[in-house]
Each structure stands twice: as C-alpha cells, then as structure tokens.
Design a protein around this motif. Sequence first.
Motif, PDB file in Angstrom:
ATOM      1  N   VAL A 111       0.882  -1.165   0.000  1.00  0.00           N
ATOM      2  CA  VAL A 111       0.000   0.000   0.000  1.00  0.00           C
ATOM      3  C   VAL A 111       0.921   1.216   0.000  1.00  0.00           C
ATOM      4  N   THR A 112       0.850   2.023  -1.053  1.00  0.00           N
ATOM      5  CA  THR A 112       1.777   3.130  -1.230  1.00  0.00           C
ATOM      6  C   THR A 112       1.071   4.455  -1.009  1.00  0.00           C
TER       7      THR A 112
ATOM      8  N   TYR B 132     -10.465   2.177  -2.532  1.00  0.00           N
ATOM      9  CA  TYR B 132      -9.749   2.368  -1.271  1.00  0.00           C
ATOM     10  C   TYR B 132      -8.828   3.573  -1.324  1.00  0.00           C
ATOM     11  N   ASN B 133      -8.545   4.110  -0.150  1.00  0.00           N
ATOM     12  CA  ASN B 133      -7.706   5.282   0.016  1.00  0.00           C
ATOM     13  C   ASN B 133      -6.432   4.840   0.734  1.00  0.00           C
TER      14      ASN B 133
ATOM     15  N   ILE C 104      -5.570   4.151   4.849  1.00  0.00           N
ATOM     16  CA  ILE C 104      -5.144   2.834   5.359  1.00  0.00           C
ATOM     17  C   ILE C 104      -3.851   2.974   6.149  1.00  0.00           C
ATOM     18  N   ILE C 105      -2.870   3.659   5.583  1.00  0.00           N
ATOM     19  CA  ILE C 105      -1.577   3.831   6.250  1.00  0.00           C
ATOM     20  C   ILE C 105      -1.742   4.617   7.548  1.00  0.00           C
ATOM     21  N   ARG C 106      -2.511   5.699   7.504  1.00  0.00           N
ATOM     22  CA  ARG C 106      -2.706   6.518   8.706  1.00  0.00           C
ATOM     23  C   ARG C 106      -3.366   5.713   9.824  1.00  0.00           C
TER      24      ARG C 106
ATOM     25  N   ILE D 274      -3.379   2.448  10.287  1.00  0.00           N
ATOM     26  CA  ILE D 274      -2.463   1.420  10.803  1.00  0.00           C
ATOM     27  C   ILE D 274      -1.404   2.059  11.692  1.00  0.00           C
ATOM     28  N   GLU D 275      -0.878   3.211  11.294  1.00  0.00           N
ATOM     29  CA  GLU D 275       0.128   3.881  12.123  1.00  0.00           C
ATOM     30  C   GLU D 275      -0.460   4.367  13.441  1.00  0.00           C
ATOM     31  N   GLN D 276      -1.709   4.836  13.434  1.00  0.00           N
ATOM     32  CA  GLN D 276      -2.335   5.365  14.646  1.00  0.00           C
ATOM     33  C   GLN D 276      -2.967   4.300  15.536  1.00  0.00           C
ATOM     34  N   HIS D 277      -3.618   3.305  14.919  1.00  0.00           N
ATOM     35  CA  HIS D 277      -4.410   2.337  15.689  1.00  0.00           C
ATOM     36  C   HIS D 277      -3.906   0.902  15.598  1.00  0.00           C
ATOM     37  N   GLY D 278      -3.021   0.636  14.637  1.00  0.00           N
ATOM     38  CA  GLY D 278      -2.523  -0.716  14.454  1.00  0.00           C
ATOM     39  C   GLY D 278      -3.336  -1.536  13.466  1.00  0.00           C
ATOM     40  N   TYR D 279      -4.408  -0.955  12.925  1.00  0.00           N
ATOM     41  CA  TYR D 279      -5.250  -1.670  11.961  1.00  0.00           C
ATOM     42  C   TYR D 279      -6.075  -0.673  11.140  1.00  0.00           C
ATOM     43  N   HIS D 280      -6.640  -1.170  10.046  1.00  0.00           N
ATOM     44  CA  HIS D 280      -7.605  -0.402   9.242  1.00  0.00           C
ATOM     45  C   HIS D 280      -8.759  -1.328   8.906  1.00  0.00           C
ATOM     46  N   LEU D 281      -9.988  -0.872   9.130  1.00  0.00           N
ATOM     47  CA  LEU D 281     -11.175  -1.651   8.817  1.00  0.00           C
ATOM     48  C   LEU D 281     -11.687  -1.271   7.432  1.00  0.00           C
ATOM     49  N   HIS D 282     -11.994  -2.279   6.626  1.00  0.00           N
ATOM     50  CA  HIS D 282     -12.536  -2.068   5.283  1.00  0.00           C
ATOM     51  C   HIS D 282     -13.960  -2.594   5.256  1.00  0.00           C
ATOM     52  N   HIS D 283     -14.853  -1.828   4.681  1.00  0.00           N
ATOM     53  CA  HIS D 283     -16.229  -2.264   4.477  1.00  0.00           C
ATOM     54  C   HIS D 283     -16.471  -2.217   2.974  1.00  0.00           C
TER      55      HIS D 283
END
Length: 79
Positions: free
Chosen positions: A46-47, A55-56, A60-62, A64-73
């Motif tokens: 993911v770049t 998807y954005n 996604i990166i933000r 994961i860096e802040q919360h440790g995960y990203h949820l996709h619906h």
Amino acid sequence: MKVDIYKSATSSNKYISVRAGDDVAKVQTSDPDFAKLVHQNSDVEVTQGEHHAGYNADLIIRDIEQHGYHLHHVKRNFS
C-alpha cells in the motif's frame, strides 16, 4: 507499507488490514464481526499518495500507524 489482509468470518463485506507480520489476534475492535478472521492476503503493498477505486491508501496507512489496523467495508452492488 506492506499489509496483511483478513476477512471477517461472519460478515462477507468486512475486512481488516494490519502491518505485514503483526499479530492480528492482538487487535481489539468494538465490532463483533472482527472476532473471528480468515486470512486473505499477505505482504500487500500500500503506497502513500496512490489513489485506487475502492480504497484510500493514505487512510489505510494513517489508521495502521495510529491504531494498528484499518477496517474495510466493501460495498457490493447486486442490481
């Protein structure tokens, strides 16, 4: 950033991404659909700054860096 992607075992349109190699079992979400997961993909690149339909990458990166995960619906159109 490389991520691993898991799918909810109980909801076919919900996914979670974590940094590649991280233990997804340690992720805590308030959504019970993420209690049981099925591995989908590993080491997906993911770049930052790249924009794709559906998807954005920056979000996604933000997340994961802040919360440790990203949820996709994932939305599906059945028409």
